[in-house]
Motif scaffolding. Sequence first.
Motif, PDB file in Angstrom:
ATOM      1  N   TYR A   1       9.353 -32.259 -40.937  1.00  0.00           N
ATOM      2  CA  TYR A   1       8.679 -32.152 -39.644  1.00  0.00           C
ATOM      3  C   TYR A   1       7.685 -33.295 -39.422  1.00  0.00           C
ATOM      4  O   TYR A   1       7.228 -33.518 -38.286  1.00  0.00           O
ATOM      5  CB  TYR A   1       7.990 -30.795 -39.507  1.00  0.00           C
ATOM      6  N   GLN A   2       7.385 -34.022 -40.478  1.00  0.00           N
ATOM      7  CA  GLN A   2       6.483 -35.166 -40.350  1.00  0.00           C
ATOM      8  C   GLN A   2       7.235 -36.489 -40.188  1.00  0.00           C
ATOM      9  O   GLN A   2       6.709 -37.428 -39.581  1.00  0.00           O
ATOM     10  CB  GLN A   2       5.583 -35.260 -41.593  1.00  0.00           C
TER      11      GLN A   2
ATOM     12  N   ARG B   1      10.637 -34.567 -34.027  1.00  0.00           N
ATOM     13  CA  ARG B   1       9.390 -35.036 -33.433  1.00  0.00           C
ATOM     14  C   ARG B   1       9.567 -35.309 -31.933  1.00  0.00           C
ATOM     15  O   ARG B   1       8.890 -36.145 -31.353  1.00  0.00           O
ATOM     16  CB  ARG B   1       8.903 -36.280 -34.173  1.00  0.00           C
TER      17      ARG B   1
ATOM     18  N   GLU C   1       8.933 -33.420 -29.042  1.00  0.00           N
ATOM     19  CA  GLU C   1       8.292 -32.211 -28.528  1.00  0.00           C
ATOM     20  C   GLU C   1       8.601 -31.974 -27.047  1.00  0.00           C
ATOM     21  O   GLU C   1       8.665 -30.839 -26.586  1.00  0.00           O
ATOM     22  CB  GLU C   1       6.778 -32.283 -28.738  1.00  0.00           C
TER      23      GLU C   1
END
Length: 379
Positions: free
Chosen positions: A318-319, A325, A327
Motif C-alpha cells: 500500500y506504500q 495509490r 485514491e
Amino acid sequence: MTQQLRAASAAEVYERILRKEPLFILDVRNEDAYADWRIEGESVTSFNVPYFDLLDGVDSVLGKLPQDVPVLVVCAKEGSSKFVAEQLVEAGLHDIAYLAGGMQAWSEYLHPVKIGDLASGGAIYQFVRVGKGCLSYAIVSDGEAAIVDPARMTDVYVQFAKEQGVSIRYAIDTHLHADHISGGRRLAEAVGATYFLPPKDAPEATFVFTPLEEGNTIAVGRSVIEIKPVYSPGHTIGSTSLIVDQQYLLTGDILFVASIGRPDLAGKAGDWAPDLRKTLYQTYRQLSPELRVLPAHYATEAELDSDGRVSARLGDLYQVNPGLRLEDDAEFRKAVTENLPPQPNAYQEIRLTNMGKLKPSDAEASEMEIGPNRCAIHG
C-alpha cells in the motif's frame, strides 16, 4: 582441442540468471518474436539476428560475440539454434551452448522454491514459471497437499508430492485463467483430488467442480492448516483470494508485487473496474497488513528476491505499489481501462479451454501459451 557443442537446459539457464552470472544470448528467432518476449535478467545481454540471416554463415556475428562470457543460442524449439551454435563452434568460438527445447522449454519450466513454514505445521512452496511469469503454490501438511493455480505441466506437482511424501488432496484455481491453460482439472483427475473453481467464473464450464466460495474453509493435513477463501472480484467476476494459516494471502491475479490485475480479459473492463477497486481499496485493506502477498504472476525479474521468490508484505504494497495509490475514483478507472498492455497470446482460446469448450493437443496448448502473461495493468 576440439570444442564440444553443449545443450543447456532451461533449469540450468535460470540457475545461472539467479546467481547473476554473466550470460550472452544470441536469439535467432524472427524480430517480432524477439521484441514480444525474450529471456531477460540482470546479468543477461542479448541481441537478435534472425536465423534466415545466418543460413549462409555466421561471419556477420562473430565480431559481436564476447570471448570471455558464455554464449547461449536461442530459437523457438531448438533446431535453428543448434544449427547456428554448431557453426559458431566450427568457427572456433568457445563456451557455446544452445537452449534445449528452445523458448518452448523456457516457457514450460517450473522452478520450485520454499516460501516458508506455517505456524500450525507444514510449509508453503512457490513454483516459478520463469519463462511466462506464472506462479503456483503447494501447501503441505501432515502428508497432504493443496496445489493452487497449477500450470498444465502437472507432472511437476506429482513429482514434488512424491519427493515430499505427500498426497495431493486438492487442486484449486483462484479464478478462470486467460493467460495460461490451467492444470487444475487434469491434476485432480490424475491423483484423485478435489478440484475447486469459483462458480461465478464457470457458469459455462462443461465439467463438474467443487465451488470455491467465501465462508467455507479447506483443511490440509491433520494439523488443520486452514485455507480461507475471500471473494475478491475485479480481474474476473469470480476471483477468490486465499488466506493460508493467517500468514499468507494468495491473491491470484488481483494484486501483484508491482502492479494490480487488469479487468478487461473477458471484455468487461468498465463493468468490473468498480469490483476491482472495492477489492483492493476496501476488502484487502480490512485484512492484516502483516499478511505476505503471494500472487499468481509477476512481470519482471525485479519482483524476485535474492532466492528467486515473489512475495511482499501487504502493508508495504500500500506504500509502494502504484496500483494501490490511485485514491481518486476517476483516476483509478482510467488506469485500469485505458492504455493497457497488449492482451495475452490466444487469451480467448485459453479461456474457452479452461471452460472445457476447447480441447487442444499438447502442441496446440504449448503454442497458445507462448509469450508473457500480461495480466497486470502495468506492462
